[in-house]
Design a protein around this motif. Structure first.
Motif, short mmCIF file in Angstrom:
data_model
loop_
_atom_site.label_atom_id
_atom_site.label_comp_id
_atom_site.label_asym_id
_atom_site.label_seq_id
_atom_site.Cartn_x
_atom_site.Cartn_y
_atom_site.Cartn_z
N GLY A 22 0.81 -1.22 0.00
CA GLY A 22 0.00 0.00 0.00
C GLY A 22 0.84 1.26 0.00
N ASP A 23 0.51 2.18 0.90
CA ASP A 23 1.22 3.45 0.94
C ASP A 23 2.60 3.32 1.58
OD1 ASP A 23 0.22 2.91 3.42
OD2 ASP A 23 -0.49 4.96 3.82
N ARG A 24 2.94 2.14 2.14
CA ARG A 24 4.27 1.93 2.71
C ARG A 24 5.28 1.47 1.66
NH1 ARG A 24 4.79 -2.12 6.72
NH2 ARG A 24 3.38 -3.33 5.45
N LEU A 25 4.86 1.32 0.39
CA LEU A 25 5.74 0.81 -0.66
C LEU A 25 7.01 1.65 -0.83
CD1 LEU A 25 6.15 -1.36 -2.82
CD2 LEU A 25 4.90 0.08 -4.41
N PRO A 26 6.94 2.97 -0.86
CA PRO A 26 8.20 3.74 -0.99
C PRO A 26 9.17 3.50 0.16
CG PRO A 26 6.33 5.14 -1.48
CD PRO A 26 5.79 3.85 -0.96
N THR A 27 8.69 3.34 1.37
CA THR A 27 9.59 3.09 2.49
C THR A 27 10.19 1.69 2.40
OG1 THR A 27 7.75 2.40 3.89
CG2 THR A 27 8.42 4.71 4.03
N VAL A 28 9.42 0.72 1.92
CA VAL A 28 9.94 -0.65 1.76
C VAL A 28 11.03 -0.67 0.69
CG1 VAL A 28 9.32 -2.97 0.97
CG2 VAL A 28 7.83 -1.77 2.57
N ILE A 29 10.81 0.04 -0.42
CA ILE A 29 11.83 0.13 -1.47
C ILE A 29 13.08 0.80 -0.93
CG2 ILE A 29 12.38 1.19 -3.69
CD1 ILE A 29 9.46 0.70 -4.49
N ASN A 30 12.90 1.88 -0.17
CA ASN A 30 14.03 2.61 0.40
C ASN A 30 14.82 1.71 1.36
OD1 ASN A 30 15.75 4.66 0.96
ND2 ASN A 30 14.35 5.78 2.30
N GLY A 32 14.98 -1.57 1.28
CA GLY A 32 15.67 -2.58 0.47
C GLY A 32 16.94 -2.04 -0.17
N LEU A 33 16.87 -0.84 -0.72
CA LEU A 33 18.04 -0.21 -1.32
C LEU A 33 19.12 0.07 -0.27
CD1 LEU A 33 16.39 2.21 -3.88
CD2 LEU A 33 17.59 0.08 -4.35
N ASN A 38 24.36 -1.30 2.24
CA ASN A 38 25.10 -1.78 3.42
C ASN A 38 25.86 -3.07 3.11
OD1 ASN A 38 24.34 0.36 5.02
ND2 ASN A 38 22.58 -0.72 5.90
N LEU A 39 25.25 -3.97 2.36
CA LEU A 39 25.93 -5.22 1.99
C LEU A 39 27.14 -4.94 1.12
CD1 LEU A 39 22.93 -7.62 1.29
CD2 LEU A 39 24.58 -7.76 3.15
#
Length: 140
Positions: A22-30, A32-33, A38-39
């Motif tokens: 939902g509206d949390r998609l941009p934060t999830v993408i951020n 993940g990136l 970090n890796l």
């Protein structure tokens, strides 16, 4: 990574991600990136630490055990000394397999002649091979 997916499948995955997050998609993408960054940083730090400890220049690709041993621990003479007996065994095995392959071709050719109706002479004085028995499947 996505070479097997067409545009419809990628669109369906994006729509599914939008429905799940939902509206949390941009934060999830951020997030993940950030994790990928970090890796990468951890991998660079690890290679830098190993380079300092060993006193040689190590790249990320060199961390594969086979490449690491070949590049940093064995000299060319050592590698050739290890390969020489294995290479001769490999050559012997390859010649044996080639011989078996040729013999199998000869057997297959002989079996093909038998199915075509021409029966070659056998080692028992030219007597023909017994006819195959009819099976239950042939009778039905």
């Amino acid at each position: 990574m996505f070479e097997n997916l067409n545009w419809w499948e990628i669109g369906a995955l994006l729509l599914l991600a939008l429905l799940i997050f939902g509206d949390r998609l941009p934060t999830v993408i951020n997030d993940g990136l950030r994790m990928v960054r970090n890796l990468r940083t951890m991998a660079r730090n690890a290679t830098g630490d190993l380079s300092r400890e060993l006193g040689t220049d190590i790249q990320l690709e060199d961390l594969h055990p086979k490449a690491f041993i070949r590049k940093h621990l064995l000299s060319e003479e050592d590698e050739q000394a290890l390969r020489k007996p294995l290479q001769s065994m490999y050559d012997n095995l390859r010649s044996d397999v080639t011989g078996v392959h040729e013999e199998l071709k000869d057997v297959a050719k002989a079996a093909d002649l038998r199915t075509n109706g021409t029966r070659p002479a056998t080692a028992t004085g030219g007597a023909p091979a017994p006819a195959p028995r009819p099976s239950y499947d042939d009778a039905t």
